[in-house]
Write an enzyme that holds these catalytic residues in place. Structure first.
Site, PDB file in Angstrom:
ATOM      1  N   PHE A 142       0.890  -1.099  -0.074  1.00  0.00           N
ATOM      2  CA  PHE A 142       0.128   0.144   0.014  1.00  0.00           C
ATOM      3  C   PHE A 142       0.839   1.320  -0.023  1.00  0.00           C
ATOM      4  O   PHE A 142       1.710   1.517   0.744  1.00  0.00           O
ATOM      5  CB  PHE A 142      -1.028   0.227   1.265  1.00  0.00           C
ATOM      6  N   ASP A 230       9.230   2.273   1.193  1.00  0.00           N
ATOM      7  CA  ASP A 230       7.918   2.890   1.987  1.00  0.00           C
ATOM      8  C   ASP A 230       7.999   2.403   3.207  1.00  0.00           C
ATOM      9  O   ASP A 230       7.785   1.441   3.644  1.00  0.00           O
ATOM     10  CB  ASP A 230       6.930   2.449   0.973  1.00  0.00           C
ATOM     11  N   LYS A 259       3.632   9.168   8.054  1.00  0.00           N
ATOM     12  CA  LYS A 259       2.715   8.817   9.537  1.00  0.00           C
ATOM     13  C   LYS A 259       3.367   9.361  10.855  1.00  0.00           C
ATOM     14  O   LYS A 259       3.334  10.305  11.265  1.00  0.00           O
ATOM     15  CB  LYS A 259       2.726   7.495   9.433  1.00  0.00           C
TER      16      LYS A 259
HETATM   17  C1  LIG Z   1      -0.527   5.109   5.348  1.00  0.00           C
HETATM   18  C2  LIG Z   1       0.390   4.824   4.152  1.00  0.00           C
HETATM   19  C3  LIG Z   1       0.780   5.643   2.999  1.00  0.00           C
HETATM   20  C4  LIG Z   1      -0.207   6.691   2.814  1.00  0.00           C
HETATM   21  O1  LIG Z   1       0.114   7.594   3.442  1.00  0.00           O
HETATM   22  P1  LIG Z   1      -0.896   9.011   3.556  1.00  0.00           P
HETATM   23  O2  LIG Z   1      -0.326   9.855   4.680  1.00  0.00           O
HETATM   24  O3  LIG Z   1      -2.353   8.277   4.021  1.00  0.00           O
HETATM   25  O4  LIG Z   1      -0.889   9.481   2.257  1.00  0.00           O
HETATM   26  C5  LIG Z   1       1.611   4.956   2.237  1.00  0.00           C
HETATM   27  N1  LIG Z   1       2.366   3.962   2.532  1.00  0.00           N
HETATM   28  C6  LIG Z   1       2.401   3.379   3.486  1.00  0.00           C
HETATM   29  C7  LIG Z   1       3.182   2.138   3.611  1.00  0.00           C
HETATM   30  C8  LIG Z   1       1.234   3.583   4.589  1.00  0.00           C
HETATM   31  O5  LIG Z   1       1.271   2.733   5.528  1.00  0.00           O
END
Ligand SMILES: *Cc1c(COP(=O)(O)O)cnc(C)c1O
Length: 409
Positions: A142, A230, A259
């Site tokens: 994600f 990521d 986050k």
């Molecule tokens: C939450 C998340 C995102 C997206 O971040 P947003 O601040 O909601 O745009 C991208 N990558 C990972 C791994 C995430 O957990």
């Protein structure tokens, strides 16, 4: 939380207004929350909850941490926003600090965004800027909801209505070494990047194996492609290391963060390792109005300082290990996945949504990312007694409601 009410609860009225004023993108919120302190939040009717979700791995210091509040309010009173025509001291200090924590070599650079998706958008543009076309991403991964981040996110349910996506992304099963070797061989000189979460968060805390991440590093290095990690969810001490890739002994070319970075203030970052990655995006090639604004940078610095001063890497490890040890003893729990305070409780049957609903009624906020998984991503300040209060409730709940193969009915 069943105190008799003589009038309609304040939260119910608020949620009715919510439904008529906000788009239905999130479904109905579970409660109206009003305030927080440490690991706890209170709803509009005064009920208290132990927050084991932490705003989805965001509130690294819990709620209302004094040093964080001080940094934010002092910065707001001093200089709140200036645009990227100007530099500010917190922005520069935060970039330097991230490069140092990431142990990034000479030539490395940072770009600031406002969110995780935007950090991944920048990484996507860096991949394009290599002049190559193929990006390998993984099933279960994600990366966010904007079009570029979504193009690298596999889940059909959140993608397919928004086609066409930016092209060139190939999806592979995670942890399948043969599939990865074959796809890299097929892409050849066209391989721009591999993007992966070291531990897939939204998929239900599914770690990549050491062998797989090591292979991804080796293959991208020999292909001259970027390894983009990521770490939007895994980064900033969540796993008991500053960044999850440090647990693997693998260094990326690009790391994205968001986050937990601002401890509750919206800020994201891209750390680009080394001369090549650090200079892929030049003048005029990317930007965002709010990126690196002084309030975001000051709160991120306060968050990083508190993690260091309060030894929260160790706390995440210790409290995570304690949770894991007690959870593994429970009937109905088939496995506990994750590292530090990014944990998933794997259940014997798909009862996670029902358990999460019972938990909130009992004063505990947990999250079911999939039908048989409960995710815990609380404040890194969570104490053992706080963890125990949940564990005691959960043990009692499972004893009274044993999980069975037929789904507990
Ligand atoms: C939450 C998340 C995102 C997206 O971040 P947003 O601040 O909601 O745009 C991208 N990558 C990972 C791994 C995430 O957990």
């Amino acid at each position: 939380m069943s105190d008799a009410q003589t009038t309609a609860p304040a939260g119910t009225a608020g949620l009715e207004r919510y439904e008529h004023a906000l788009m239905g993108t999130y479904g109905m919120p579970m409660r109206m929350l009003e305030r927080g302190e440490g690991s706890y939040v209170w709803d509009a009717d005064g009920n208290r909850y132990l927050d084991l979700l932490g705003g989805i791995a965001v509130n690294a210091l819990g709620h209302g941490h004094p040093a964080w509040v001080k940094a934010l309010t002092e910065q707001a009173a001093t200089l709140a926003h200036v645009s990227n025509f100007f530099a500010t001291a917190p922005q520069v200090a935060l970039a330097e600090r991230l490069l140092q924590l990431a142990d990034a070599p000479e030539g490395s650079r940072v770009f600031f965004s406002n969110s995780g998706a935007e950090a991944n958008e920048a990484a996507f543009k860096m991949a394009r800027k290599t002049g190559r076309g193929t990006i390998i991403a993984f099933e279960g991964g994600f990366h966010g909801r904007t079009m570029g981040a979504l193009a690298m996110t596999h889940k059909p349910a959140i993608r397919e209505q928004f086609a066409p996506m930016p092209g060139g992304v190939v999806f592979l099963p995670a942890n399948d070494q043969e599939a990865l070797k074959a796809a890299v061989a097929q892409a050849g000189d066209d391989l721009a990047a591999i993007i992966a979460e070291p531990i897939q968060g939204e998929a239900g805390v599914q770690p990549l194996t050491h062998e797989f991440l090591t292979l991804a590093r080796e293959l991208t290095t020999s292909a001259g492609a970027l390894l983009i990690l990521d770490e939007v969810q895994t980064g900033v001490a969540r796993t008991g290391a500053w960044f999850a890739h440090q647990l693997y002994g693998v260094k990326p070319d690009v790391m994205t963060l968001a986050k937990g970075l601002g401890g509750g203030f919206p800020i994201g970052a891209v750390v680009a390792y080394g001369e090549r990655a650090g200079h892929l995006l030049g003048k005029g090639e990317h930007g965002t109005t709010f990126g690196g604004n002084p309030m975001g940078a000051a709160t991120a610095l306060a968050t990083l300082d508190a993690i260091e001063d309060e030894q929260l890497l160790a706390n995440a490890k210790n409290v995570g290990a304690h949770l894991t040890e007690r959870l593994e003893q429970l009937d109905g729990v088939v496995e506990v996945r994750g590292e530090g305070l990014m944990l998933a409780i794997g259940l014997a049957s798909p009862q996670a949504p029902a358990i999460a609903a019972s938990a909130i009624d009992a004063g505990f906020i947990v999250n079911p990312p999939s039908p048989d998984t409960i995710r815990l991503v609380p404040a890194l300040t969570l104490s053992v007694p706080e963890a125990d209060s949940f564990l005691d409730w959960f043990a009692g709940h499972l004893a009274a409601n044993p999980l069975t193969q037929d789904g507990g009915r």
